[in-house]
Design a protein around this motif. Sequence first.
Motif, PDB file in Angstrom:
ATOM      1  N   GLN A  83       0.822  -1.205   0.000  1.00 62.82           N
ATOM      2  CA  GLN A  83       0.000   0.000   0.000  1.00 62.82           C
ATOM      3  C   GLN A  83       0.857   1.257   0.000  1.00 62.82           C
ATOM      4  O   GLN A  83       0.598   2.209  -0.739  1.00 62.82           O
ATOM      5  CB  GLN A  83      -0.932  -0.002   1.217  1.00 62.82           C
ATOM      6  N   GLU A  84       1.891   1.272   0.825  1.00 65.21           N
ATOM      7  CA  GLU A  84       2.791   2.429   0.864  1.00 65.21           C
ATOM      8  C   GLU A  84       3.475   2.627  -0.487  1.00 65.21           C
ATOM      9  O   GLU A  84       3.620   3.770  -0.956  1.00 65.21           O
ATOM     10  CB  GLU A  84       3.835   2.230   1.952  1.00 65.21           C
ATOM     11  N   ALA A 162      13.089  14.905  -0.586  1.00 68.85           N
ATOM     12  CA  ALA A 162      13.412  13.701   0.184  1.00 68.85           C
ATOM     13  C   ALA A 162      12.433  12.578  -0.136  1.00 68.85           C
ATOM     14  O   ALA A 162      12.791  11.390  -0.058  1.00 68.85           O
ATOM     15  CB  ALA A 162      13.373  14.023   1.677  1.00 68.85           C
ATOM     16  N   ARG A 163      11.229  12.945  -0.530  1.00 74.35           N
ATOM     17  CA  ARG A 163      10.227  11.920  -0.847  1.00 74.35           C
ATOM     18  C   ARG A 163      10.672  11.079  -2.038  1.00 74.35           C
ATOM     19  O   ARG A 163      10.509   9.849  -2.027  1.00 74.35           O
ATOM     20  CB  ARG A 163       8.882  12.593  -1.133  1.00 74.35           C
ATOM     21  N   LEU A 164      11.215  11.718  -3.071  1.00 78.02           N
ATOM     22  CA  LEU A 164      11.683  10.966  -4.225  1.00 78.02           C
ATOM     23  C   LEU A 164      12.884  10.096  -3.850  1.00 78.02           C
ATOM     24  O   LEU A 164      13.001   8.946  -4.289  1.00 78.02           O
ATOM     25  CB  LEU A 164      12.049  11.910  -5.368  1.00 78.02           C
ATOM     26  N   HIS A 165      13.794  10.632  -3.033  1.00 77.76           N
ATOM     27  CA  HIS A 165      14.948   9.840  -2.607  1.00 77.76           C
ATOM     28  C   HIS A 165      14.501   8.609  -1.816  1.00 77.76           C
ATOM     29  O   HIS A 165      15.076   7.528  -1.960  1.00 77.76           O
ATOM     30  CB  HIS A 165      15.899  10.704  -1.778  1.00 77.76           C
ATOM     31  N   ALA A 166      13.471   8.770  -1.008  1.00 77.97           N
ATOM     32  CA  ALA A 166      12.956   7.636  -0.240  1.00 77.97           C
ATOM     33  C   ALA A 166      12.353   6.583  -1.169  1.00 77.97           C
ATOM     34  O   ALA A 166      12.522   5.368  -0.952  1.00 77.97           O
ATOM     35  CB  ALA A 166      11.917   8.112   0.767  1.00 77.97           C
ATOM     36  N   LEU A 167      11.655   7.035  -2.219  1.00 78.95           N
ATOM     37  CA  LEU A 167      11.091   6.086  -3.180  1.00 78.95           C
ATOM     38  C   LEU A 167      12.201   5.364  -3.940  1.00 78.95           C
ATOM     39  O   LEU A 167      12.112   4.155  -4.191  1.00 78.95           O
ATOM     40  CB  LEU A 167      10.159   6.814  -4.148  1.00 78.95           C
ATOM     41  N   ASP A 169      15.154   4.704  -2.791  1.00 82.13           N
ATOM     42  CA  ASP A 169      15.688   3.721  -1.848  1.00 82.13           C
ATOM     43  C   ASP A 169      14.799   2.482  -1.773  1.00 82.13           C
ATOM     44  O   ASP A 169      15.295   1.350  -1.715  1.00 82.13           O
ATOM     45  CB  ASP A 169      15.807   4.335  -0.450  1.00 82.13           C
ATOM     46  N   ARG A 170      13.499   2.715  -1.824  1.00 83.23           N
ATOM     47  CA  ARG A 170      12.549   1.593  -1.804  1.00 83.23           C
ATOM     48  C   ARG A 170      12.735   0.706  -3.040  1.00 83.23           C
ATOM     49  O   ARG A 170      12.693  -0.526  -2.952  1.00 83.23           O
ATOM     50  CB  ARG A 170      11.122   2.156  -1.744  1.00 83.23           C
ATOM     51  N   MET A 171      12.945   1.331  -4.212  1.00 83.05           N
ATOM     52  CA  MET A 171      13.158   0.568  -5.429  1.00 83.05           C
ATOM     53  C   MET A 171      14.507  -0.163  -5.403  1.00 83.05           C
ATOM     54  O   MET A 171      14.632  -1.272  -5.929  1.00 83.05           O
ATOM     55  CB  MET A 171      13.105   1.497  -6.652  1.00 83.05           C
ATOM     56  N   THR A 172      15.516   0.435  -4.772  1.00 81.22           N
ATOM     57  CA  THR A 172      16.818  -0.218  -4.648  1.00 81.22           C
ATOM     58  C   THR A 172      16.698  -1.504  -3.832  1.00 81.22           C
ATOM     59  O   THR A 172      17.263  -2.547  -4.199  1.00 81.22           O
ATOM     60  CB  THR A 172      17.831   0.732  -3.979  1.00 81.22           C
ATOM     61  N   LEU A 173      15.953  -1.439  -2.743  1.00 80.25           N
ATOM     62  CA  LEU A 173      15.727  -2.643  -1.939  1.00 80.25           C
ATOM     63  C   LEU A 173      14.907  -3.674  -2.707  1.00 80.25           C
ATOM     64  O   LEU A 173      15.116  -4.885  -2.549  1.00 80.25           O
ATOM     65  CB  LEU A 173      15.008  -2.267  -0.637  1.00 80.25           C
TER      66      LEU A 173
END
Length: 361
Positions: A83-84, A162-167, A169-173
């Motif tokens: 969902q996130e 920072a929101r895009l950087h967090a996304l 990071d999510r795609m990297t994981l």
Amino acid sequence: MTDAPMTAQAASTATAGDILSSHLTALAGAFLRALPLAVGEVGARPGASVVPSEGTADLLRAVRRISGLLTTFSASFEPVWAQESRTELAWLLNLLALEPGYVRRSARLLGALDGLSGSEAEGPGMLAGHAGAPKARALLDRQLTLARTRAHSTVLQELRSARLHALADRMTLLVAEAPLAESADGRAGAVLVPQAAAAFGALAASAQQLPLQRASTPYGGDGLRRLGSVPSARGALDADAALAADDAPWHRTRGLVKRARYALEVCGRPSAVLDELDRVLLRHQEASEAAVTAATAARTPRITPATAYVLGVVHADQRLEVEAARYAFGRRWPELPPGTEAWLELPPAEGWGAAAESRTV
């Protein structure tokens, strides 16, 4: 963009998690490769092309597919994470679509007005020589250029957030490991096919609710005069709301066509027919949005009656485009396989886990 197709033996024993992880790994990799290109392209120019630049187009393609996969096969993922991720991907998708959308709308409206006011070999347009045409064109160009410039500034600001950087990071994981639910340990066919079938069921139910009989003639005059079951309009804003309510089921159907397309890709069964339907409904959506822009421009304070008249003609021209797209959809839809099972029983293009690199949206 994707891993090599599985062999028939490997595909027969693959779990749902194997298939989904393979697709997500490929799509997350495509996302991460396209992201710096898209950021550079946006920063290098205020968009002036009707077609998004290559990096932006590749990023949009990856975002749409990841989001569609997480939606259709949501039962196979950890629910909070899914969902996130969908929320953040929807934010980025809407952000990236802003500026190209204004560019395409400007090209559509100015092209339509030029055609209506020009003098071609086959004869003059119905607005040829009309005193309001140049002023209407200048007004549309000015308003859409301002909207595009504001959208460009918004995109630039958010792409540094920072929101895009967090996304990212999510795609990297995600490249390393997808957060799967226990149900993803089952065989691919047993787990994924019912979820894909649900996407097709939603599409079929949505299409059955469309007023295809009202859109059954090429001219579509009946569709211009009658808006089906929506409330009757009592003023300009009510009229806009009535048109929006009439268009909304078609826009929802386009979203469901995309979901079905992406589900078939995961199942190794890409469909040119659904690609075509998506293009038809994209034309419908862009024409309906262009008509709203023309109507809004016609209510600009202190413009001349001649200018407002020309904008009204442009509005009607775009609503005719809406009806033409509905007619094209209605002509094609009944020819498609009659049920979900027919779609999913089509011979796989290359087998489970294979989705040939798609250059479509």
